[in-house]
Design a protein around this motif. Structure first.
Motif, PDB file in Angstrom:
ATOM      1  N   LEU A   1     -13.455 -36.541  52.815  1.00 50.84           N
ATOM      2  CA  LEU A   1     -12.997 -35.167  52.614  1.00 50.84           C
ATOM      3  C   LEU A   1     -11.659 -35.176  51.905  1.00 50.84           C
ATOM      4  O   LEU A   1     -10.749 -35.910  52.284  1.00 50.84           O
ATOM      5  CB  LEU A   1     -12.876 -34.458  53.972  1.00 50.84           C
ATOM      6  CG  LEU A   1     -12.233 -33.072  53.950  1.00 50.84           C
ATOM      7  CD1 LEU A   1     -13.075 -32.083  53.167  1.00 50.84           C
ATOM      8  CD2 LEU A   1     -12.016 -32.588  55.379  1.00 50.84           C
ATOM      9  N   ARG A   2     -11.548 -34.365  50.873  1.00 53.17           N
ATOM     10  CA  ARG A   2     -10.269 -34.175  50.206  1.00 53.17           C
ATOM     11  C   ARG A   2     -10.145 -32.712  49.801  1.00 53.17           C
ATOM     12  O   ARG A   2     -11.124 -31.969  49.840  1.00 53.17           O
ATOM     13  CB  ARG A   2     -10.114 -35.106  48.995  1.00 53.17           C
ATOM     14  CG  ARG A   2     -11.178 -34.995  47.969  1.00 53.17           C
ATOM     15  CD  ARG A   2     -11.129 -36.163  46.961  1.00 53.17           C
ATOM     16  NE  ARG A   2     -12.290 -36.155  46.113  1.00 53.17           N
ATOM     17  CZ  ARG A   2     -12.342 -35.608  44.914  1.00 53.17           C
ATOM     18  NH1 ARG A   2     -11.270 -35.032  44.402  1.00 53.17           N
ATOM     19  NH2 ARG A   2     -13.444 -35.636  44.199  1.00 53.17           N
ATOM     20  N   THR A   3      -8.942 -32.312  49.440  1.00 54.10           N
ATOM     21  CA  THR A   3      -8.699 -30.920  49.087  1.00 54.10           C
ATOM     22  C   THR A   3      -7.974 -30.845  47.755  1.00 54.10           C
ATOM     23  O   THR A   3      -7.063 -31.636  47.491  1.00 54.10           O
ATOM     24  CB  THR A   3      -7.828 -30.241  50.173  1.00 54.10           C
ATOM     25  OG1 THR A   3      -8.457 -30.439  51.443  1.00 54.10           O
ATOM     26  CG2 THR A   3      -7.687 -28.761  49.919  1.00 54.10           C
ATOM     27  N   LYS A   4      -8.404 -29.906  46.929  1.00 61.16           N
ATOM     28  CA  LYS A   4      -7.713 -29.600  45.674  1.00 61.16           C
ATOM     29  C   LYS A   4      -7.507 -28.099  45.660  1.00 61.16           C
ATOM     30  O   LYS A   4      -8.472 -27.341  45.614  1.00 61.16           O
ATOM     31  CB  LYS A   4      -8.538 -30.036  44.465  1.00 61.16           C
ATOM     32  CG  LYS A   4      -8.354 -31.473  44.102  1.00 61.16           C
ATOM     33  CD  LYS A   4      -8.781 -31.746  42.681  1.00 61.16           C
ATOM     34  CE  LYS A   4      -8.496 -33.208  42.364  1.00 61.16           C
ATOM     35  NZ  LYS A   4      -9.008 -33.593  41.071  1.00 61.16           N
TER      36      LYS A   4
ATOM     37  N   ASN B   1      -7.389 -24.688  46.944  1.00 64.49           N
ATOM     38  CA  ASN B   1      -8.008 -24.077  48.130  1.00 64.49           C
ATOM     39  C   ASN B   1      -9.481 -24.473  48.268  1.00 64.49           C
ATOM     40  O   ASN B   1     -10.245 -23.792  48.940  1.00 64.49           O
ATOM     41  CB  ASN B   1      -7.860 -22.547  48.073  1.00 64.49           C
ATOM     42  CG  ASN B   1      -8.483 -21.969  46.816  1.00 64.49           C
ATOM     43  OD1 ASN B   1      -9.035 -22.679  45.984  1.00 64.49           O
ATOM     44  ND2 ASN B   1      -8.391 -20.663  46.669  1.00 64.49           N
ATOM     45  N   VAL B   2      -9.862 -25.580  47.645  1.00 64.79           N
ATOM     46  CA  VAL B   2     -11.247 -26.044  47.685  1.00 64.79           C
ATOM     47  C   VAL B   2     -11.339 -27.351  48.471  1.00 64.79           C
ATOM     48  O   VAL B   2     -10.603 -28.298  48.215  1.00 64.79           O
ATOM     49  CB  VAL B   2     -11.802 -26.274  46.256  1.00 64.79           C
ATOM     50  CG1 VAL B   2     -13.242 -26.742  46.308  1.00 64.79           C
ATOM     51  CG2 VAL B   2     -11.680 -25.012  45.412  1.00 64.79           C
ATOM     52  N   SER B   3     -12.253 -27.381  49.443  1.00 68.02           N
ATOM     53  CA  SER B   3     -12.543 -28.614  50.173  1.00 68.02           C
ATOM     54  C   SER B   3     -13.631 -29.360  49.404  1.00 68.02           C
ATOM     55  O   SER B   3     -14.642 -28.768  49.029  1.00 68.02           O
ATOM     56  CB  SER B   3     -13.039 -28.299  51.581  1.00 68.02           C
ATOM     57  OG  SER B   3     -12.026 -27.683  52.337  1.00 68.02           O
TER      58      SER B   3
ATOM     59  N   LEU C   1     -16.162 -27.918  58.765  1.00 68.92           N
ATOM     60  CA  LEU C   1     -15.317 -27.249  57.765  1.00 68.92           C
ATOM     61  C   LEU C   1     -15.433 -25.737  57.885  1.00 68.92           C
ATOM     62  O   LEU C   1     -14.435 -25.019  57.820  1.00 68.92           O
ATOM     63  CB  LEU C   1     -15.711 -27.695  56.348  1.00 68.92           C
ATOM     64  CG  LEU C   1     -15.303 -29.117  55.973  1.00 68.92           C
ATOM     65  CD1 LEU C   1     -15.960 -29.537  54.667  1.00 68.92           C
ATOM     66  CD2 LEU C   1     -13.793 -29.229  55.867  1.00 68.92           C
TER      67      LEU C   1
ATOM     68  N   THR D   1     -13.065 -22.901  56.253  1.00 71.83           N
ATOM     69  CA  THR D   1     -13.283 -23.215  54.834  1.00 71.83           C
ATOM     70  C   THR D   1     -14.242 -22.200  54.222  1.00 71.83           C
ATOM     71  O   THR D   1     -15.289 -21.911  54.785  1.00 71.83           O
ATOM     72  CB  THR D   1     -13.863 -24.639  54.674  1.00 71.83           C
ATOM     73  OG1 THR D   1     -12.885 -25.572  55.125  1.00 71.83           O
ATOM     74  CG2 THR D   1     -14.227 -24.936  53.229  1.00 71.83           C
TER      75      THR D   1
ATOM     76  N   LEU E   1     -16.337 -24.737  49.098  1.00 75.14           N
ATOM     77  CA  LEU E   1     -16.775 -26.110  49.312  1.00 75.14           C
ATOM     78  C   LEU E   1     -17.418 -26.661  48.053  1.00 75.14           C
ATOM     79  O   LEU E   1     -18.294 -26.025  47.465  1.00 75.14           O
ATOM     80  CB  LEU E   1     -17.769 -26.163  50.475  1.00 75.14           C
ATOM     81  CG  LEU E   1     -18.359 -27.523  50.826  1.00 75.14           C
ATOM     82  CD1 LEU E   1     -17.276 -28.487  51.302  1.00 75.14           C
ATOM     83  CD2 LEU E   1     -19.436 -27.374  51.896  1.00 75.14           C
TER      84      LEU E   1
END
Length: 111
Positions: free
Chosen positions: A5-8, A10-12, A36, A41, A44
């Motif tokens: 899991l990573r975030t960029k 506001n997107v997981s 999530l 979330t 996605l």
């Protein structure tokens, strides 16, 4: 199957590595998505570049993730499918139903 899991912004983003098949891989993916969503979330993106193949359970897991996120007012997008996975999705005509794009940059633009 490994799920990272990573975030960029506001997107997981879920990076999947390994076959998405009946049993532990499909359950792990489903639990990750549910976790999530429970955490709030709404955006996605699922990276399919590391998925060499999937069975009907894997296809069902993708459809379930897509519809569940959508039902909760969010957006789910899949990107980077391998040739074999893309052929599988086309065979069952889900390539036009699921939000499926070529790469991560295109996936993130849609949010």
């Amino acid at each position: 199957m490994q799920i990272h899991l990573r975030t960029k912004g506001n997107v997981s983003i879920l990076d999947l590595n390994g076959p998405l098949k009946l049993g532990e891989p499909e359950q792990a993916f489903r639990q990750q998505v549910e976790g999530l969503l429970d955490g709030g979330t709404k955006r996605l993106a699922v990276n399919l570049a590391g998925v060499p193949e999937m069975d009907s359970s894997g296809i069902g897991a993708l459809v379930r993730a897509f519809t569940t996120v959508k039902q909760q007012g969010g957006k789910c997008r899949f990107f980077g499918p391998t040739k074999r996975v893309l052929q599988t999705l086309k065979m069952v005509r889900l390539d036009s139903v699921l939000d499926l794009v070529e790469d991560e940059a295109t996936a993130l633009e849609g949010f």
